[in-house]
Enzyme design. Structure first.
Site, mmCIF file in Angstrom:
data_model
loop_
_atom_site.group_PDB
_atom_site.id
_atom_site.type_symbol
_atom_site.label_atom_id
_atom_site.label_comp_id
_atom_site.label_asym_id
_atom_site.label_seq_id
_atom_site.Cartn_x
_atom_site.Cartn_y
_atom_site.Cartn_z
ATOM 1 N N CYS A 71 0.851 -1.178 0.000
ATOM 2 C CA CYS A 71 0.000 0.000 0.000
ATOM 3 C C CYS A 71 0.890 1.232 0.000
ATOM 4 C CB CYS A 71 -0.924 0.007 1.229
ATOM 5 S SG CYS A 71 -1.928 1.509 1.362
ATOM 6 N N HIS A 165 -3.948 -4.493 -9.818
ATOM 7 C CA HIS A 165 -4.764 -3.345 -10.223
ATOM 8 C C HIS A 165 -5.290 -3.553 -11.629
ATOM 9 C CE1 HIS A 165 -3.478 -0.680 -6.894
ATOM 10 N NE2 HIS A 165 -2.372 -1.400 -6.962
ATOM 11 N N GLU A 214 -10.898 0.122 -3.636
ATOM 12 C CA GLU A 214 -9.807 -0.722 -3.161
ATOM 13 C C GLU A 214 -10.305 -2.092 -2.727
ATOM 14 O OE1 GLU A 214 -6.372 0.540 -1.070
ATOM 15 O OE2 GLU A 214 -7.097 2.607 -0.937
ATOM 16 N N CYS A 223 -5.091 6.080 -3.154
ATOM 17 C CA CYS A 223 -4.427 4.778 -3.242
ATOM 18 C C CYS A 223 -3.094 5.007 -3.939
ATOM 19 C CB CYS A 223 -5.280 3.780 -4.021
ATOM 20 S SG CYS A 223 -4.489 2.163 -4.244
ATOM 21 N N GLY A 226 -2.332 2.421 -6.571
ATOM 22 C CA GLY A 226 -3.266 2.678 -7.666
ATOM 23 C C GLY A 226 -2.840 3.859 -8.519
#
Length: 282
Positions: A71, A165, A214, A223, A226
């Site tokens: 993350c 993703h 998410e 994110c 992301g």
């Protein structure tokens, strides 16, 4: 048990460093503590733990109890936490933090008057092979691949930044209905381990709006991985240059996909909200 509430562009976490290992009931704790009505409220728990491969290890448990491999916002928060709490030598502004999905990652702290203002993270090389992301698509890269849900067809580009993703380019990401389509895409059979879903609109070669659903947390304000995946997808599809701003609901991140070393670098803020004490984690 002491905790610190932190956030990166509104993507918020409850951070602990007072355990040597991940608690056995970490999933249960995440569901309880992340509840915004009956708990502290957060998108996930972050445990700063000892590491044999880096200065520290970071483990992330999503608000639904599942574990995230990586993350971007959490690693910036963890780095600031480590610095602010004196867990590295005084004056050390570069450290390594191990993640279970991307291994040890180098983090550089920008410090002014002993305050961390921004954090730059080497997020590693993007994984573009469809089966490794993972998706069920045997291609490398997976570009603008169709996915149909409830009678609507989207096209996605698949990227792993240590976690999976799918990036979908839409006309207006800011007003896109995340709640309607995010959960259906997250659990689509094309994605065997579920997936983080980014809806992005490219505004210029170095700027894109993005909104995220998410995996394990639902809609969040930001994110980091992301944002990295969005810029990589933008480059692969000829829409963006290799360095630019990805604007999320909670703010902006600077992302660079370096052409020389093929690594993605993310720069953004991390903030401490407050500290507190729980009776026990056990």
């Amino acid at each position: 048990m002491n905790f610190t509430k932190m956030h990166g562009l509104g993507n918020d976490f409850i951070v602990f460093s007072n355990t040597e290992t991940l608690p056995a009931d970490a999933s249960e704790l995440a569901v309880r503590l992340c509840d915004r009505h009956f708990g502290i409220g957060a998108d996930g728990l972050v445990f700063v733990l000892p590491s044999n491969r880096a200065d520290y290890m970071m483990r992330i448990i999503n608000s639904d109890g599942s574990e995230a491999e990586q993350c971007g916002n959490a690693i910036r928060c963890a780095a600031k936490y480590i610095y602010d709490n004196g867990l590295v030598d005084a004056g050390q502004t570069e450290l390594t933090i191990e993640t279970i999905g991307a291994g040890p990652q180098v983090v550089q702290l920008q410090v002014e008057n002993r305050r961390v203002t921004r954090v730059r993270v080497d997020m590693g090389e993007p994984v573009l092979a469809g089966l490794q992301v993972p998706t069920t698509v045997d291609a490398e890269p997976v570009l603008e691949h169709p996915v149909a849900v409830d009678g609507r067809e989207f096209t996605f580009t698949a990227v792993s930044m240590g976690n999976p993703h799918c990036v979908i380019f839409v006309e207006d990401a800011v007003r896109f209905d995340l709640a309607a389509w995010g959960p259906k895409l997250e659990t689509h059979p094309l994605f065997p381990r579920r997936i983080n879903v980014e809806f992005a609109t490219v505004k210029s070669r170095d700027y894109a709006d993005m909104r995220v659903w998410e995996r394990g947390a639902g809609p969040t304000l930001a994110c980091g991985t992301g944002a990295c995946a969005t810029l990589v997808a933008g480059v692969l599809n000829g829409k963006m240059d290799r360095k630019g701003i990805v604007a999320l609901k909670g703010g902006e991140l600077l992302i660079e996909w370096n052409e020389t070393d093929n690594r993605v670098y993310m720069t953004g803020p991390a903030e401490t909200v407050y500290t507190g004490t729980l009776p026990s984690l056990i």
